[in-house]
Design an enzyme around this catalytic site. Sequence first.
Site, mmCIF file in Angstrom:
data_model
loop_
_atom_site.group_PDB
_atom_site.id
_atom_site.type_symbol
_atom_site.label_atom_id
_atom_site.label_comp_id
_atom_site.label_asym_id
_atom_site.label_seq_id
_atom_site.Cartn_x
_atom_site.Cartn_y
_atom_site.Cartn_z
ATOM 1 C CG HIS A 88 -1.922 -1.049 1.339
ATOM 2 N ND1 HIS A 88 -2.095 -1.832 2.450
ATOM 3 C CD2 HIS A 88 -2.843 -1.480 0.437
ATOM 4 C CE1 HIS A 88 -3.087 -2.698 2.244
ATOM 5 N NE2 HIS A 88 -3.550 -2.505 1.022
ATOM 6 C CE LYS A 103 -12.154 -7.221 1.162
ATOM 7 N NZ LYS A 103 -10.846 -6.666 0.753
ATOM 8 N NE ARG A 139 -2.528 -7.544 -4.791
ATOM 9 C CZ ARG A 139 -3.306 -8.008 -3.825
ATOM 10 N NH1 ARG A 139 -2.796 -8.215 -2.631
ATOM 11 N NH2 ARG A 139 -4.582 -8.260 -4.030
#
Length: 162
Positions: free
Chosen positions: A18, A42, A91
Site C-alpha cells: 500500500h 469484509k 498486483r
Amino acid sequence: MNNCAIYPGTFDPVSLGHVDVVRRGLRLFDRVVIGVAENPGKHPVFDLDTRVQLVQATFTGEPGVEIVPFSGLLVQLAQQHHASAILRGLRAASDFEYEFQMATMNRRLDSEIETVFVMAREDYTFVSSRFIREIASMGGDVASLVPAPVLPLLKQISTRSG
Ligand code: PNS
C-alpha cells in the site's frame, strides 16, 4: 486547484505494498487522500479506528498525504475532496476482474472521476493483508511486509490465537 486522488482500501492492516502505491500516486498527484473504508461486509480483524491510526502512523509528516475514514460510497468521498481520480494498485492479472468491475461501476456513478491504476513494485506483487494476517497469527515473520507501526499489533493477534 491542485490535483487530488483518493486511494481507498480496507487496510486491514496497511502493508508496504500500500505504501508503494501511495508513493507512486504522489508522483502523479499533488495530494493523495487515503480513504480507510469501514467495510463491515469484509469483517475486518482490526477495527476502523485502529486501521486509521496505523495508516496515520505510517505516513506521519508525509507532505501531500491525508487520511480519512469513510463508510459511504467511494465516489461521494471523492466528490467531497474534489478528487479527479481514484487510485488503485494492481498486483497481478488476478486483481484485474474485480478492479475492472469496481472502476466501471464507479464511472457509472460519477463519470467525472477517473480510476487510475499503478503497478505495485515487483517484490510486493505477492503481498496481501490477508496473507499478512494469516502469517502473523501463526507466528510467522512479517517484518519485511508491513510498516514498523503495524508490527506490535500483529504480534497481538499472534498472541491471541495462541
Ligand atoms: O482494500 P479493498 O478491500 O480491496 O478495498 C475495497 C474498497 C474499499 C475500495 C471498496 O469496498 C469500496 O469502494 N467501498 C466503498 C463502497 C462503494 O463505493 N461501493 C461501490 C463500489 S463499486
